[in-house]
Design a protein around this motif. Structure first.
Motif, PDB file in Angstrom:
ATOM      1  N   ARG A  41      23.000   1.871  36.519  1.00  0.00           N
ATOM      2  CA  ARG A  41      24.275   2.138  35.839  1.00  0.00           C
ATOM      3  C   ARG A  41      24.134   3.278  34.845  1.00  0.00           C
ATOM      4  O   ARG A  41      25.032   4.110  34.710  1.00  0.00           O
ATOM      5  N   ILE A  49      27.933  11.838  44.707  1.00  0.00           N
ATOM      6  CA  ILE A  49      28.049  10.649  43.845  1.00  0.00           C
ATOM      7  C   ILE A  49      28.936   9.594  44.504  1.00  0.00           C
ATOM      8  O   ILE A  49      28.616   8.395  44.492  1.00  0.00           O
ATOM      9  N   ARG A  63      26.903   7.836  47.218  1.00  0.00           N
ATOM     10  CA  ARG A  63      25.789   7.005  46.758  1.00  0.00           C
ATOM     11  C   ARG A  63      26.223   5.831  45.892  1.00  0.00           C
ATOM     12  O   ARG A  63      25.698   4.727  45.990  1.00  0.00           O
ATOM     13  N   GLN A  64      27.190   6.086  45.005  1.00  0.00           N
ATOM     14  CA  GLN A  64      27.534   5.092  43.991  1.00  0.00           C
ATOM     15  C   GLN A  64      28.738   4.225  44.349  1.00  0.00           C
ATOM     16  O   GLN A  64      28.902   3.131  43.809  1.00  0.00           O
ATOM     17  N   PHE A  76      24.203   6.478  36.714  1.00  0.00           N
ATOM     18  CA  PHE A  76      25.581   6.768  37.135  1.00  0.00           C
ATOM     19  C   PHE A  76      26.388   7.353  35.987  1.00  0.00           C
ATOM     20  O   PHE A  76      27.141   8.325  36.171  1.00  0.00           O
ATOM     21  N   PRO A  84      31.980   4.345  43.483  1.00  0.00           N
ATOM     22  CA  PRO A  84      32.622   3.898  42.230  1.00  0.00           C
ATOM     23  C   PRO A  84      33.977   3.250  42.471  1.00  0.00           C
ATOM     24  O   PRO A  84      34.611   3.459  43.513  1.00  0.00           O
TER      25      PRO A  84
END
Length: 213
Positions: free
Chosen positions: A2, A66, A69-70, A5, A72
């Motif tokens: 986190r 991002i 990968r993340q 991120f 969100p």
């Protein structure tokens, strides 16, 4: 993970601010070159557009990476999607500054501004410069009040744009075909610059509130 991120999110924001600062410098240079027929300055603005294009492309690649990968959600997802759209608007604003500088270069050593419109274009340039400065502030501070300030400036810019068209239709200026073309193009570039600034405020409002206005 986190913490990593959050660092990546801050990098996205920092890169947006960096591009916005370059756009601010570009419109400052373009309006000055346009108003003073400074061909050397016009060339600097034209050449500098490539840097904005490169940085915007790199930001898009980072943002997409991002997202992949993340994955969100909520406000973080809104920031990622908004970053892609804001990057595109900033890139277009740099292109419009370049177009204004190109008009100055094309007409050198003559002025690209027809008689009777110099004050109007000075005002339009000042508004675009103010809008770009506020965009930098908005992207850095993410303050909702700045959104309204930018939109108020765009309203003033639209009024000046309408006045340019009224002026070029007058008998005095309409007889000068080159002046009509230059004034029409320059006014449109300034007006579109403001439109893209407003587009960025919409994306920022969406990030901050979840509402697209």
């Amino acid at each position: 993970m986190r913490e990593v991120f959050q660092q990546e999110l801050r990098e996205v924001q920092d890169r947006l601010v960096q591009i916005a600062e370059l756009v601010e410098g570009a419109i400052q240079g373009a309006t000055r070159a346009f108003g003073t027929s400074d061909v050397a300055l016009a060339e600097q603005v034209i050449d500098g557009a490539d840097e904005v294009d490169q940085l915007a492309s790199e930001l898009d690649e980072l943002t997409i990476d991002i997202l992949a990968r993340q994955q969100p959600v909520a406000s973080d997802l809104r920031l990622m999607v908004g970053a892609l759209r804001m990057s595109a608007s900033l890139e277009r604003m740099a292109d419009l500054a370049q177009h204004i500088a190109q008009l100055a270069r094309y007409r050198y050593p003559e002025s690209a501004i027809p008689q009777g419109l110099r004050k109007t274009f000075v005002k339009m340039g000042d508004i675009d410069i103010a809008m770009s400065a506020k965009l930098v502030e908005l992207l850095r501070a993410q303050e909702p009040r700045i959104i309204d300030e930018i939109r108020d400036l765009d309203d003033a810019l639209d009024e000046l744009h309408a006045k340019v068209f009224e002026k070029v239709l007058s008998d005095k200026i309409s007889a000068d075909a080159t002046g009509v073309v230059d004034a029409t193009l320059a006014s449109r570039y300034h007006e579109r610059f403001g439109d893209h600034a407003v587009n960025i405020t919409k994306q920022m409002n969406f990030f901050l509130s979840g509402a697209m206005e």
